[in-house]
Design a protein around this motif. Structure first.
Motif, PDB file in Angstrom:
ATOM      1  N   ALA A 249      33.342  49.331  42.959  1.00 34.90           N
ATOM      2  CA  ALA A 249      34.608  49.491  43.698  1.00 34.90           C
ATOM      3  C   ALA A 249      35.707  48.610  43.116  1.00 34.90           C
ATOM      4  N   SER A 250      35.941  48.774  41.817  1.00 32.67           N
ATOM      5  CA  SER A 250      36.774  47.825  41.083  1.00 32.67           C
ATOM      6  C   SER A 250      38.267  48.121  41.108  1.00 32.67           C
ATOM      7  N   ALA A 288      35.189  39.563  27.704  1.00 30.26           N
ATOM      8  CA  ALA A 288      36.516  39.370  27.108  1.00 30.26           C
ATOM      9  C   ALA A 288      37.477  38.824  28.162  1.00 30.26           C
ATOM     10  N   PRO A 289      38.438  37.976  27.743  1.00 29.43           N
ATOM     11  CA  PRO A 289      39.358  37.362  28.709  1.00 29.43           C
ATOM     12  C   PRO A 289      40.028  38.368  29.641  1.00 29.43           C
ATOM     13  N   HIS A 290      40.441  39.528  29.101  1.00 34.57           N
ATOM     14  CA  HIS A 290      41.127  40.498  29.959  1.00 34.57           C
ATOM     15  C   HIS A 290      40.182  41.039  31.030  1.00 34.57           C
ATOM     16  N   MET A 291      38.894  41.166  30.697  1.00 30.64           N
ATOM     17  CA  MET A 291      37.929  41.648  31.683  1.00 30.64           C
ATOM     18  C   MET A 291      37.636  40.559  32.712  1.00 30.64           C
ATOM     19  N   VAL A 295      37.834  40.899  36.783  1.00 27.79           N
ATOM     20  CA  VAL A 295      36.751  40.552  37.705  1.00 27.79           C
ATOM     21  C   VAL A 295      37.248  39.571  38.770  1.00 27.79           C
ATOM     22  N   GLU A 296      38.096  38.639  38.360  1.00 28.04           N
ATOM     23  CA  GLU A 296      38.662  37.678  39.313  1.00 28.04           C
ATOM     24  C   GLU A 296      39.532  38.390  40.346  1.00 28.04           C
ATOM     25  N   GLN A 297      40.321  39.350  39.884  1.00 28.49           N
ATOM     26  CA  GLN A 297      41.165  40.104  40.806  1.00 28.49           C
ATOM     27  C   GLN A 297      40.312  40.961  41.744  1.00 28.49           C
TER      28      GLN A 297
END
Length: 404
Positions: A249-250, A288-291, A295-297
């Motif tokens: 549910a991303s 990767a940093p963008h991923m 995940v944090e969001q």
């Protein structure tokens, strides 16, 4: 007090008991040295008075510990080696090799206090074989709820597991095959994923009509459907199609994360379970940093989903990567405690609520009379510090103490 060397003798008795300083029954903490009576594989009675047991009752006294229902990880992949980045090589692997790895990973789950796993993607229906092996008592392992190979587009996410199907007729046939083989749940890849090239996680792999066709056939045969769904549109289509669960549910887009709160409202109204795959090791390389930002969001979105009434089930996606080894679920429960859930809610998300999501709430996820004697004991009180879940003192599976 019964020593570890006497436990096997205890298990040979018709009725025995386990006692600790306190007990979390899946909903509430009970103090006062409760006693749980076990007969065979079921809980035969619970004494909350703290009274001394009869002299002829064998008792495993765990002292200053807390008894909990065995943990339930509702999203695992026992066939996946978390350290192997080339999971596509499984397409050419022999069944014996895959099954041996699955058994090893199942043992890791049990050692971490996970007494039930829902395998949401295996190869050649091997999770069903493992399920039957454990049910027959050939060896001790967690109870396995099996989906078989997830249904996916040709060349789609996890295609190498063998579940490719395109078009309404093909996906309906795929569901019927799974029903005939005896799966517990149907898993569909509504969107692409992170680990399989070709389909991005934001991209829909199936139309709303195709998803509705799958849920229609599955529900007609009494089987629930849960959908891997990272992208906004894929999530909305899965909800409209009547799925019972959403994994991840991303709300991923091509460039970031954009939650659609109308979809969340529909999820809450329909009572759909959200498999929040928030369990990972706190150290080691992530992605990767963008991923990592995504995940944090997503974690922040889960916090709001909880506030709006969504049923968040803490799970792991164990095997997906190096930070998701088998048995990592306790870290997810700890993380849930940082998202605004109370410690009671965090524990319930991997016990009583997880049992509901897996269709096992009539015998799992609680310490109650008649329920399976799947119990764990942790040091101290997890309602004070969830980190105590990392200190598993005892695992009891189906009335037998796990020796691993």
């Amino acid at each position: 007090m019964v020593t570890s060397g006497e436990q096997q003798h205890i298990q040979g008795q018709r009725i025995w008991a386990v006692r600790a300083a306190r007990l979390f029954d899946g909903y509430t903490l009970r103090a006062g040295r409760p006693l749980v009576l076990i007969e065979g594989s079921r809980i035969a009675g619970i004494d909350l008075t703290g009274a001394a047991p009869s002299a002829d009752l064998p008792v495993l006294d765990l002292g200053d510990a807390t008894l909990l229902p065995g943990l339930i990880d509702s999203h695992v992949h026992l066939a996946f080696d978390p350290d192997d980045k080339s999971k596509q090589a499984m397409a050419d692997e022999d069944d014996h090799t895959t099954l041996m790895r699955m058994r090893f990973h199942a043992g890791q789950q049990l050692r971490a206090g996970v007494t039930t796993v829902r395998d949401l993607g295996d190869r050649r229906f091997l999770a069903l074989s493992l399920r039957e092996r454990y049910m027959a008592g050939m060896e001790m392992g967690p109870e396995v709820v099996a989906a078989g190979p997830p249904i996916t587009r040709t060349g789609g996410h996890c295609w190498f597991l063998g579940g490719e199907a395109d078009g309404i007729a093909a996906v309906e046939a795929a569901v019927r095959e799974r029903v005939a083989r005896g799966v517990d749940v149907v898993k569909v890849m509504a969107t692409g994923g992170v680990t399989t090239p070709g389909w991005g996680p934001h991209q829909s792999q199936y139309t709303r009509d195709e998803l509705a066709a799958m849920t229609g056939v599955a529900h007609a045969h009494g089987k629930p459907v849960t959908a891997h769904a990272h992208g906004r549109q894929g999530m909305a289509d899965a909800v409209a199609a009547g799925v019972d669960g959403l994994e991840h549910a991303s709300f991923f887009t091509e460039d970031g994360v954009e939650p659609d709160w109308k979809t969340v409202e529909a999820v809450v109204e329909a009572g759909i379970f959200i498999g929040a795959t928030e369990a990972w090791l706190p150290t080691g390389s992530m992605v990767a940093p963008h991923m990592a930002e995504r995940v944090e969001q997503r974690s922040a979105n889960f916090a709001r989903m909880h506030r709006e009434g969504a049923r968040l089930v803490c799970c792991s996606d164990a095997g997906a990567g190096p930070r998701k080894p088998h048995g990592v679920l306790p870290y997810g429960i700890i993380h849930f405690g940082s998202l605004g859930l109370t410690h009671t809610e965090a524990l319930a998300s991997a016990t009583s609520l997880a049992a509901q999501a897996c269709g096992l709430d009539d015998r799992k996820g609680r310490i109650a009379v008649g329920y399976d004697a799947d119990l764990i004991a942790v040091a101290d009180n997890p309602l004070h510090r969830l980190e105590t879940l990392l200190d598993i003192r005892t695992v009891i599976r189906a009335g037998r103490t796990f020796k691993g």
